[in-house]
Write a protein that holds these residues in place. Structure first.
Motif, mmCIF file in Angstrom:
data_model
loop_
_atom_site.group_PDB
_atom_site.id
_atom_site.type_symbol
_atom_site.label_atom_id
_atom_site.label_comp_id
_atom_site.label_asym_id
_atom_site.label_seq_id
_atom_site.Cartn_x
_atom_site.Cartn_y
_atom_site.Cartn_z
ATOM 1 N N VAL A 527 0.832 -1.207 0.000
ATOM 2 C CA VAL A 527 0.000 0.000 0.000
ATOM 3 C C VAL A 527 0.866 1.256 0.000
ATOM 4 C CG1 VAL A 527 -1.722 1.287 1.320
ATOM 5 C CG2 VAL A 527 -1.944 -1.182 1.045
ATOM 6 N N LEU A 528 1.980 1.232 0.715
ATOM 7 C CA LEU A 528 2.878 2.385 0.707
ATOM 8 C C LEU A 528 3.386 2.661 -0.707
ATOM 9 C CD1 LEU A 528 4.448 4.539 2.311
ATOM 10 C CD2 LEU A 528 6.273 2.835 2.623
ATOM 11 N N GLY A 529 3.714 1.585 -1.446
ATOM 12 C CA GLY A 529 4.140 1.773 -2.835
ATOM 13 C C GLY A 529 3.056 2.411 -3.681
ATOM 14 N N LEU A 530 1.809 1.953 -3.510
ATOM 15 C CA LEU A 530 0.698 2.540 -4.254
ATOM 16 C C LEU A 530 0.498 4.006 -3.881
ATOM 17 C CD1 LEU A 530 -1.802 -0.437 -3.988
ATOM 18 C CD2 LEU A 530 -0.921 0.480 -6.128
ATOM 19 N N TRP A 531 0.595 4.322 -2.591
ATOM 20 C CA TRP A 531 0.390 5.701 -2.140
ATOM 21 C C TRP A 531 1.506 6.626 -2.611
ATOM 22 C CZ3 TRP A 531 3.173 8.986 1.103
ATOM 23 C CH2 TRP A 531 2.481 10.148 1.522
ATOM 24 N N ARG A 532 2.743 6.123 -2.629
ATOM 25 C CA ARG A 532 3.885 6.980 -2.988
ATOM 26 C C ARG A 532 4.021 7.188 -4.491
ATOM 27 N NH1 ARG A 532 9.376 4.897 -1.111
ATOM 28 N NH2 ARG A 532 10.013 6.933 -1.928
ATOM 29 N N HIS A 533 3.921 6.070 -5.239
ATOM 30 C CA HIS A 533 4.404 6.114 -6.615
ATOM 31 C C HIS A 533 3.335 6.011 -7.691
ATOM 32 C CE1 HIS A 533 8.359 5.751 -4.876
ATOM 33 N NE2 HIS A 533 8.097 4.554 -4.370
ATOM 34 N N ASP A 534 2.209 5.377 -7.379
ATOM 35 C CA ASP A 534 1.397 4.920 -8.504
ATOM 36 C C ASP A 534 0.486 5.998 -9.066
ATOM 37 O OD1 ASP A 534 0.422 3.257 -10.455
ATOM 38 O OD2 ASP A 534 0.696 1.528 -9.164
ATOM 39 N N ARG A 535 1.120 6.857 -9.875
ATOM 40 C CA ARG A 535 0.338 7.844 -10.610
ATOM 41 C C ARG A 535 -0.348 7.201 -11.812
ATOM 42 N NH1 ARG A 535 1.597 12.142 -7.900
ATOM 43 N NH2 ARG A 535 3.654 12.265 -6.926
ATOM 44 N N VAL A 536 0.141 6.034 -12.223
ATOM 45 C CA VAL A 536 -0.490 5.334 -13.344
ATOM 46 C C VAL A 536 -1.890 4.857 -12.941
ATOM 47 C CG1 VAL A 536 -0.368 3.298 -14.828
ATOM 48 C CG2 VAL A 536 1.682 4.645 -14.391
ATOM 49 N N LEU A 537 -1.989 4.189 -11.808
ATOM 50 C CA LEU A 537 -3.278 3.664 -11.358
ATOM 51 C C LEU A 537 -4.113 4.708 -10.632
ATOM 52 C CD1 LEU A 537 -2.244 0.114 -10.060
ATOM 53 C CD2 LEU A 537 -3.178 0.741 -12.290
ATOM 54 N N GLY A 538 -3.522 5.874 -10.370
ATOM 55 C CA GLY A 538 -4.292 6.938 -9.735
ATOM 56 C C GLY A 538 -4.359 6.835 -8.234
ATOM 57 N N ALA A 540 -1.591 7.432 -6.146
ATOM 58 C CA ALA A 540 -0.587 8.262 -5.479
ATOM 59 C C ALA A 540 -1.291 9.353 -4.678
ATOM 60 C CB ALA A 540 0.353 8.875 -6.517
ATOM 61 N N GLY A 541 -0.987 9.410 -3.378
ATOM 62 C CA GLY A 541 -1.613 10.400 -2.517
ATOM 63 C C GLY A 541 -3.048 10.097 -2.138
ATOM 64 N N SER A 542 -3.553 8.887 -2.442
ATOM 65 C CA SER A 542 -4.938 8.533 -2.134
ATOM 66 C C SER A 542 -5.210 8.627 -0.637
ATOM 67 C CB SER A 542 -5.211 7.099 -2.611
ATOM 68 O OG SER A 542 -6.271 6.515 -1.899
ATOM 69 N N PRO A 543 -6.290 9.325 -0.228
ATOM 70 C CA PRO A 543 -6.611 9.390 1.207
ATOM 71 C C PRO A 543 -6.837 8.009 1.825
ATOM 72 C CG PRO A 543 -7.857 11.029 -0.028
ATOM 73 C CD PRO A 543 -7.177 10.155 -1.047
ATOM 74 N N LEU A 544 -7.499 7.114 1.088
ATOM 75 C CA LEU A 544 -7.743 5.774 1.629
ATOM 76 C C LEU A 544 -6.425 5.056 1.868
ATOM 77 C CD1 LEU A 544 -9.366 3.252 2.347
ATOM 78 C CD2 LEU A 544 -9.545 2.751 -0.098
ATOM 79 N N PHE A 545 -5.540 5.070 0.885
ATOM 80 C CA PHE A 545 -4.282 4.347 1.025
ATOM 81 C C PHE A 545 -3.401 5.007 2.093
ATOM 82 C CE2 PHE A 545 -5.966 2.587 -2.711
ATOM 83 C CZ PHE A 545 -5.314 1.395 -2.971
ATOM 84 N N GLY A 546 -3.499 6.341 2.211
ATOM 85 C CA GLY A 546 -2.761 7.010 3.277
ATOM 86 C C GLY A 546 -3.237 6.571 4.651
ATOM 87 N N THR A 547 -4.533 6.429 4.821
ATOM 88 C CA THR A 547 -5.081 5.959 6.097
ATOM 89 C C THR A 547 -4.597 4.554 6.408
ATOM 90 O OG1 THR A 547 -7.049 7.337 5.838
ATOM 91 C CG2 THR A 547 -7.217 5.469 7.348
ATOM 92 N N VAL A 548 -4.552 3.691 5.390
ATOM 93 C CA VAL A 548 -4.076 2.319 5.597
ATOM 94 C C VAL A 548 -2.618 2.322 6.043
ATOM 95 C CG1 VAL A 548 -3.627 0.114 4.470
ATOM 96 C CG2 VAL A 548 -5.730 1.355 3.966
ATOM 97 N N VAL A 549 -1.798 3.178 5.429
ATOM 98 C CA VAL A 549 -0.392 3.275 5.825
ATOM 99 C C VAL A 549 -0.298 3.669 7.306
ATOM 100 C CG1 VAL A 549 1.753 4.578 5.502
ATOM 101 C CG2 VAL A 549 0.480 3.761 3.512
ATOM 102 N N GLU A 550 -1.051 4.674 7.708
ATOM 103 C CA GLU A 550 -1.013 5.129 9.104
ATOM 104 C C GLU A 550 -1.415 4.018 10.069
ATOM 105 O OE1 GLU A 550 -2.371 9.723 7.994
ATOM 106 O OE2 GLU A 550 -3.806 8.298 8.876
ATOM 107 N N GLU A 551 -2.530 3.355 9.771
ATOM 108 C CA GLU A 551 -3.056 2.357 10.707
ATOM 109 C C GLU A 551 -2.184 1.112 10.742
ATOM 110 O OE1 GLU A 551 -7.108 1.865 9.496
ATOM 111 O OE2 GLU A 551 -7.744 3.773 10.374
ATOM 112 N N CYS A 552 -1.640 0.689 9.587
ATOM 113 C CA CYS A 552 -0.738 -0.479 9.575
ATOM 114 C C CYS A 552 0.520 -0.198 10.385
ATOM 115 C CB CYS A 552 -0.360 -0.827 8.136
ATOM 116 S SG CYS A 552 -1.535 -1.888 7.280
ATOM 117 N N ALA A 553 1.108 0.975 10.196
ATOM 118 C CA ALA A 553 2.338 1.305 10.919
ATOM 119 C C ALA A 553 2.085 1.319 12.428
ATOM 120 C CB ALA A 553 2.875 2.653 10.450
ATOM 121 N N ASP A 554 0.990 1.948 12.859
ATOM 122 C CA ASP A 554 0.676 1.975 14.292
ATOM 123 C C ASP A 554 0.477 0.573 14.844
ATOM 124 O OD1 ASP A 554 0.831 4.700 14.366
ATOM 125 O OD2 ASP A 554 -1.351 5.050 14.309
#
Length: 612
Positions: A527-538, A540-554
């Motif tokens: 998910v971090l890869g999708l949030w950081r890099h994936d401008r192709v799939l749209g 990158a910067g997704s709020p949903l994927f950002g939330t997943v990154v936060e909650e997984c890390a915690d």
């Protein structure tokens, strides 16, 4: 005038003949049929002129439950014959059973699943008495190949099985409701007959319940206001009907019973012997004319030996095995038990089962209503040039290539048999920018059309339907982080990752309940890869994927602080999870809610603990 009740076994030609004869003889004012009452005002759709088998597909969805069920009809289904003969006789037609969404059907995907488990003891006793292996063979022996006194014998049979079986609350609710329809029809018909066609298990109870009570037409139950649901006709197939492929009800070998219905037992046996021989020869097996003669002779001998007036299904199958199989068989013959054909069955036996199953697929009349998804998906494929067969290469870096990719992934998520992806990105960190697909535009067996109708339960457009299907998968995954990550990646491929609030809720709940650090780490890495890099799939910067990154890390840090163990080698997958947390802190802490100081505190405490 009191109603005439015809108790049937679903998909029985003998029962269908009895229904036909009863309706033609009585010419009733009403024909009442066990079927979904909420489809009652649309019975005309069933009579448009389809080629059976077809089914009423019903779906229901609320915050607590998702339910789908089928009410299938073939040409020899007593219910199908009742509707067609009733219309020909000028009768009013009614479906009188509870809707498929009703809790009485909660554990049932097929309305016409027989109640045989509830009366297994009495049917087992009958099987021993008549020296047969199972209820299918018993049924053929008692009813399918001998047309004399069918009504009387059916009454005795169903009276016996119901008399020794306990009906559950679900049956009681259904029977009480059906009896309301019977009483109302009797009152409205006056001196004209009423014919009631239901499963034989229900007949004794309905006869008693219909004898007293109110005569007002019952109300058709409506689903709760916060739910969605509906019903549509779908093409069905003999493969889906066959007990050997796991069908939940009725008779095995539908092609055999179709021919029995059309031509009688002698003609059915003769034609299917030739079919089996042709199939075996087509597979390269040597079957001589003398083998064919032997099969017919042995079938005829078994028929006489078992006291049958004409060949029964197992007379035919046993005769074929005796004549055409020379090897020792490692398994019991599949028709001596019930359920799917076991792996490793003798090839000739498998061909026999397939031949008697048949490959017929129903076709709906062109005027049959369909859910919006069917038209919308077909139009979208045509607009994107994806309605032709063959290989397709999609460049994900172009807007049109990405749109075409998303259209195909939405159909894949909805399990529409149309396209097969040969290659493409497999994870959020995958740098592949191209996809290769193979499309199959020809819907030869109608499976794609049926699948689109059934997928219409999820939504009116491919995007809406795919998002709802992913919601369902997300709920089913629970705390399985690998499953949740796979759903998230599919959501990215479909372009609907941020369309559904339920996806966010489900994955938050899943992360909170997850206890496998390694699985959480794999999900975080993807998910971090999708949030950081994936401008192709749209994404990158997704709020949903950002939330997943936060909650997984915690969650990983919280679980890491509780790890205890001995001097065993380090778990490399757990270390990879901590590396994923490190990468999230390095690359996302300035944007996302990631607390570097708290993470370092956890790291210090873990490092200081001798048992970690």
């Amino acid at each position: 005038m009191a109603a005439t009740f015809v108790g049937v076994r679903h998909h029985s030609p003998a029962c269908a003949r009895l229904v036909r004869e009863t309706i033609r003889r009585l010419r009733p004012a009403y024909v009442l049929v066990e079927g979904p009452a909420d489809f009652g005002d649309r019975i005309g759709e069933l009579l448009l002129g389809h080629e059976p088998p077809v089914a009423v597909f019903s779906y229901y969805r609320d915050d607590e439950r998702v339910h789908a069920s089928w009410s299938p009809f073939c040409a020899y289904s007593p219910e199908w014959v009742a509707l067609n003969e009733g219309r020909a006789a000028g009768a009013e037609l009614r479906f009188i059973d509870l809707p498929a969404w009703h809790p009485a059907f909660a554990g049932r995907s097929n309305r016409y699943a027989d109640a045989e488990r509830r009366y297994a003891e009495v049917t087992g006793r009958l099987c021993r008495e008549f020296a047969v292996d199972n209820t299918d063979i018993l049924w053929d022996h008692l009813f399918e190949i001998d047309a004399e006194n069918t009504a009387e014998r059916l009454d005795a049979y169903f009276g016996l099985v119901r008399g020794e079986a306990e009906a559950g609350e679900d049956d009681a609710a259904r029977e009480s409701y059906m009896a309301e329809w019977v009483r109302a029809a009797e009152a409205d018909a006056g001196d004209r007959p009423v014919v009631v066609v239901t499963g034989g298990f229900h007949k004794p109870a309905l006869e008693a319940l219909a004898a007293s009570g109110g005569t007002a037409w019952p109300r058709v139950p409506e689903p709760p206001g916060d739910s969605t649901g509906g019903s549509f006709l779908v093409p069905y197939s003999f493969r889906r009907l066959d007990a050997f492929t796991g069908y939940q009800s009725g008779m095995p070998s539908p092609e055999y019973y179709q021919r029995l219905w059309e031509d009688g037992p002698d003609a059915a046996a003769g034609a299917l012997v030739e079919t089996v021989v042709a199939r075996l020869r087509g597979r390269g097996q040597v079957v001589s004319t003398s083998d064919l003669i032997a099969a017919r002779t042995l079938t005829a001998g078994l028929t006489r030996l078992r006291g049958h007036p004409a060949p029964a299904r197992t007379d035919l199958l046993d005769g074929l095995v005796s004549a055409l199989v020379n090897d020792d068989l490692d398994q019991r013959l599949p028709w001596t038990s019930r359920g799917a054909l076991a792996p490793g069955a003798h090839p000739a036996v498998a061909e026999m089962v397939d031949a008697l199953s048949g490959d017929r697929t129903g076709r709906l009349h062109a005027d049959t209503p369909a859910p919006p998804l069917v038209g919308n998906a077909t139009a979208e494929l045509a607009r994107l040039g994806l309605d032709r067969g063959g290989p397709v290469v999609l460049k994900l870096t172009t807007p049109r290539g990405l749109e075409r990719s998303r259209a195909l992934h939405r159909l894949r998520v909805l399990r529409i048999p149309f396209a097969e992806r040969e290659s493409g990105p497999a994870t959020g960190a995958d740098p592949e920018l191209e996809e290769r697909w193979t499309l199959d535009a020809a819907d030869r067996d109608g499976r794609r059309h049926a699948a689109l109708i059934e997928a219409g339960a999820y939504g009116p457009t491919p995007a809406d339907a795919a998002a709802a299907a992913l919601d369902e998968r997300m709920d089913a995954a629970g705390a399985d982080m690998e499953g949740l990550a796979a759903v998230l990646f599919d959501a990215a491929l479909c372009g609907c990752a941020d369309q559904s609030g339920r996806i966010a809720e489900s994955i938050s709940a899943g992360i909170a309940g997850a206890s496998d650090i390694a699985a959480l780490g794999a999900a975080l890495e993807s998910v971090l890869g999708l949030w950081r890099h994936d401008r192709v799939l749209g994404t990158a910067g997704s709020p949903l994927f950002g939330t997943v990154v936060e909650e997984c890390a915690d969650r990983i840090l919280w679980l890491a602080e509780g790890v205890r163990g001995g001097p065993a080698p380090a778990d490399l997958r757990r270390l990879r999870a901590l590396a994923a947390v490190r990468d999230a802190l390095l690359h996302a802490s300035g944007t996302l809610r990631l607390d570097r100081a708290a993470a370092l505190g956890v790291a210090r405490r873990v490092a200081a603990g001798s048992g970690a």
